[in-house]
Scaffold this active site. Structure first.
Site, PDB file in Angstrom:
ATOM      1  N   CYS A 152      37.677  28.330 -51.390  1.00  0.00           N
ATOM      2  CA  CYS A 152      38.554  27.599 -50.297  1.00  0.00           C
ATOM      3  C   CYS A 152      38.109  26.593 -49.364  1.00  0.00           C
ATOM      4  O   CYS A 152      38.644  26.028 -48.475  1.00  0.00           O
ATOM      5  CB  CYS A 152      38.892  29.002 -49.299  1.00  0.00           C
ATOM      6  N   ARG A 180      44.258  25.901 -58.748  1.00  0.00           N
ATOM      7  CA  ARG A 180      42.793  25.809 -58.329  1.00  0.00           C
ATOM      8  C   ARG A 180      42.203  26.207 -59.550  1.00  0.00           C
ATOM      9  O   ARG A 180      42.413  27.185 -60.130  1.00  0.00           O
ATOM     10  CB  ARG A 180      42.423  26.784 -57.140  1.00  0.00           C
ATOM     11  N   GLU A 222      44.199  42.807 -49.854  1.00  0.00           N
ATOM     12  CA  GLU A 222      44.043  42.720 -51.294  1.00  0.00           C
ATOM     13  C   GLU A 222      44.501  41.097 -51.841  1.00  0.00           C
ATOM     14  O   GLU A 222      45.297  40.518 -51.125  1.00  0.00           O
ATOM     15  CB  GLU A 222      44.826  43.685 -52.007  1.00  0.00           C
ATOM     16  N   LYS A 223      43.748  40.987 -52.983  1.00  0.00           N
ATOM     17  CA  LYS A 223      44.188  39.584 -53.575  1.00  0.00           C
ATOM     18  C   LYS A 223      45.034  39.690 -54.735  1.00  0.00           C
ATOM     19  O   LYS A 223      45.417  40.925 -55.032  1.00  0.00           O
ATOM     20  CB  LYS A 223      42.680  39.037 -54.104  1.00  0.00           C
ATOM     21  N   GLN A 237      52.091  28.817 -59.154  1.00  0.00           N
ATOM     22  CA  GLN A 237      50.957  28.627 -58.755  1.00  0.00           C
ATOM     23  C   GLN A 237      49.874  29.041 -59.674  1.00  0.00           C
ATOM     24  O   GLN A 237      49.892  30.135 -60.138  1.00  0.00           O
ATOM     25  CB  GLN A 237      50.695  28.954 -57.216  1.00  0.00           C
ATOM     26  N   TYR A 287      39.786  30.284 -42.681  1.00  0.00           N
ATOM     27  CA  TYR A 287      38.447  30.670 -43.332  1.00  0.00           C
ATOM     28  C   TYR A 287      37.739  29.844 -44.262  1.00  0.00           C
ATOM     29  O   TYR A 287      36.497  29.831 -44.444  1.00  0.00           O
ATOM     30  CB  TYR A 287      39.323  31.549 -44.600  1.00  0.00           C
TER      31      TYR A 287
HETATM   32  P1  NAD Z   1      35.094  42.589 -48.649  1.00  0.00           P
HETATM   33  O1  NAD Z   1      36.020  42.614 -47.798  1.00  0.00           O
HETATM   34  O2  NAD Z   1      35.353  43.563 -49.893  1.00  0.00           O
HETATM   35  O3  NAD Z   1      33.622  42.643 -48.326  1.00  0.00           O
HETATM   36  C1  NAD Z   1      33.091  42.050 -47.208  1.00  0.00           C
HETATM   37  C2  NAD Z   1      32.614  43.348 -46.432  1.00  0.00           C
HETATM   38  O4  NAD Z   1      31.962  42.625 -44.989  1.00  0.00           O
HETATM   39  C3  NAD Z   1      33.339  44.327 -45.801  1.00  0.00           C
HETATM   40  O5  NAD Z   1      32.735  45.599 -46.204  1.00  0.00           O
HETATM   41  C4  NAD Z   1      33.413  44.251 -44.578  1.00  0.00           C
HETATM   42  O6  NAD Z   1      33.540  45.442 -43.714  1.00  0.00           O
HETATM   43  C5  NAD Z   1      32.056  43.513 -44.045  1.00  0.00           C
HETATM   44  N1  NAD Z   1      32.288  43.070 -42.817  1.00  0.00           N
HETATM   45  C6  NAD Z   1      33.097  42.444 -41.846  1.00  0.00           C
HETATM   46  N2  NAD Z   1      32.845  42.158 -40.870  1.00  0.00           N
HETATM   47  C7  NAD Z   1      31.632  42.529 -40.467  1.00  0.00           C
HETATM   48  C8  NAD Z   1      30.572  42.844 -39.385  1.00  0.00           C
HETATM   49  N3  NAD Z   1      30.892  42.194 -38.423  1.00  0.00           N
HETATM   50  N4  NAD Z   1      29.274  43.476 -39.615  1.00  0.00           N
HETATM   51  C9  NAD Z   1      29.058  43.859 -40.895  1.00  0.00           C
HETATM   52  N5  NAD Z   1      29.788  43.938 -41.743  1.00  0.00           N
HETATM   53  C10 NAD Z   1      31.086  42.956 -42.000  1.00  0.00           C
HETATM   54  O7  NAD Z   1      35.072  41.126 -49.634  1.00  0.00           O
HETATM   55  P2  NAD Z   1      34.285  40.686 -51.061  1.00  0.00           P
HETATM   56  O8  NAD Z   1      35.252  40.214 -52.023  1.00  0.00           O
HETATM   57  O9  NAD Z   1      33.229  41.607 -51.200  1.00  0.00           O
HETATM   58  O10 NAD Z   1      33.683  39.325 -50.391  1.00  0.00           O
HETATM   59  C11 NAD Z   1      32.137  39.171 -50.104  1.00  0.00           C
HETATM   60  C12 NAD Z   1      31.815  37.767 -50.009  1.00  0.00           C
HETATM   61  O11 NAD Z   1      32.265  37.052 -50.883  1.00  0.00           O
HETATM   62  C13 NAD Z   1      32.403  37.287 -48.546  1.00  0.00           C
HETATM   63  O12 NAD Z   1      31.592  36.508 -47.979  1.00  0.00           O
HETATM   64  C14 NAD Z   1      33.614  36.773 -49.012  1.00  0.00           C
HETATM   65  O13 NAD Z   1      34.091  35.798 -47.958  1.00  0.00           O
HETATM   66  C15 NAD Z   1      33.180  35.864 -50.227  1.00  0.00           C
HETATM   67  N6  NAD Z   1      34.121  35.383 -51.301  1.00  0.00           N
HETATM   68  C16 NAD Z   1      34.943  36.341 -51.966  1.00  0.00           C
HETATM   69  C17 NAD Z   1      35.823  36.206 -53.006  1.00  0.00           C
HETATM   70  C18 NAD Z   1      36.636  37.287 -53.682  1.00  0.00           C
HETATM   71  O14 NAD Z   1      37.108  36.528 -54.594  1.00  0.00           O
HETATM   72  N7  NAD Z   1      36.343  38.396 -53.400  1.00  0.00           N
HETATM   73  C19 NAD Z   1      36.123  34.913 -53.112  1.00  0.00           C
HETATM   74  C20 NAD Z   1      35.611  33.813 -52.312  1.00  0.00           C
HETATM   75  C21 NAD Z   1      34.250  34.355 -51.421  1.00  0.00           C
END
Ligand code: NAD
Length: 322
Positions: free
Chosen positions: A119, A283, A190-191, A217, A148
């Protein structure tokens, strides 16, 4: 067991949960931290702490005694969620990322991973469905996803400055649509792969499901096992510039629906809701640098990954239905 103590933040979330298990299998001592407990399965972590990482003191507590940190905590979700919550996401994630970096530096953490995202790439390069794959250097001139994406780019810069000014060793990975079992599949965060698996699991044969946008898309999707393998390899490398981590097979959301329908053995028709957000038009990940740096690339096919994901989501929804 080796002597290295590792912190995984966001360990109650999707990727963090899988990463903790992967690191435990490799013999590390692992501390998991999250603001919530893991939703679907108990954590494999040696120590799990519930902490709000927007607070600096909590980041200090989390990093205490840790050799390495994988920073995965973030306020995030699919396109519906990130389109609707620019201010909260920007504030929450900026606080987490700045405080985590500083707490890790003060605690003398020797290796740090920041999880960025596709992103961050400019919207002006993603206007057509047959988009050119995005190379790492395409990030600038910047025009990131509102909210984001801009915060992710800002946090990447913070990591770069910490390396330059404090010699604080860190790595930035840019994920491209990671999917798999134990990911959020309902509730608004969810994605697309999980949402489509859920809709098809709940549908009967020959039913219609709703698809956001016209379905033309395009995206690439990477299975969770490849994601954690790639993260780990990056942490072992000397590469400190941001690196893509994703698959480079570009498909449309309509094709994604067709693959899941085939896996499910159901005939499904699509009803397109053009009022719903669909994100950028196309993308894809350019994996040239990934192959060069890690001597590896994601190997799980979309069909195999979706079969495992569909199986898990259909089990979840059948438990809820019965
Ligand atoms: P997820 O939402 O399942 O996990 C993120 C976790 O962070 C959650 O369990 C949430 O409770 C925790 N969190 C949020 N705020 C918090 C806080 N204040 N203190 C402590 N914990 C907190 O998402 P994910 O898919 O496991 O993503 C993990 C990382 O990868 C993130 O940084 C996300 O931005 C990045 N990311 C994921 C994807 C994807 O496709 N899943 C794509 C790009 C980037």
């Amino acid at each position: 067991m080796n002597d290295i103590k590792v912190l995984v933040t966001g360990a109650g979330g999707f990727i963090g949960h899988h990463l903790v298990k992967y690191l435990k299998d490799k013999g590390y001592w692992v501390r998991g931290v999250d603001i919530k407990n893991p939703e679907f399965q108990a954590t494999a972590a040696d120590d799990f702490q519930l902490l709000d990482l927007r607070e600096f003191d909590n980041c200090m507590k989390a990093c205490e005694g840790m050799d390495e940190v994988y920073q995965l905590a973030a306020d995030m979700g699919g396109i519906g969620y990130i389109t609707a919550s620019h201010a909260a996401i920007l504030r929450n994630n900026a606080l987490i990322n700045l405080h985590m970096l500083e707490a890790a530096r003060i605690n003398k953490v020797s290796n740090y991973l920041y999880t960025s995202s596709a992103c961050i790439y400019p919207q002006y390069l993603q206007k057509s469905a047959d988009v050119k794959p995005l190379k790492e250097e395409d990030a600038y001139p910047a025009d990131a996803e509102p909210g984001y994406g801009w915060e992710k780019l800002f946090a990447e810069l913070a990591c770069k400055y910490y390396l330059e000014d404090y010699k604080f060793r860190n790595h930035c990975v840019r994920f491209h649509n990671i999917f798999g079992p134990l990911g959020t599949y309902e509730g608004g965060r969810e994605k697309s792969p999980a949402a489509i698996c859920r809709k098809i699991a709940l549908a009967n044969d020959e039913d219609e499901i709703e698809v956001w946008g016209d379905g033309l898309q395009t995206r690439s999707y990477c299975y969770i096992d490849d994601c954690v393998e790639g993260i780990y390899r990056l942490m072992q490398s000397d590469h400190t510039e941001p690196l893509n981590l994703g698959q480079d097979r570009l498909i449309s959301v309509n094709e994604l629906v067709n693959i899941v329908a085939k896996v499910a053995g159901k005939k499904i028709t699509r009803r397109h809701d053009l009022t719903k957000p669909q994100g950028v038009r196309g993308r894809n990940s350019d994996n040239t640098k990934l192959r060069e740096v890690l001597k590896w690339e994601p190997i799980v096919s979309l069909e195999d990954g979706l079969a495992k994901t569909y199986e898990w989501i259909s089990e979840q929804v059948s438990v809820v239905k019965s």
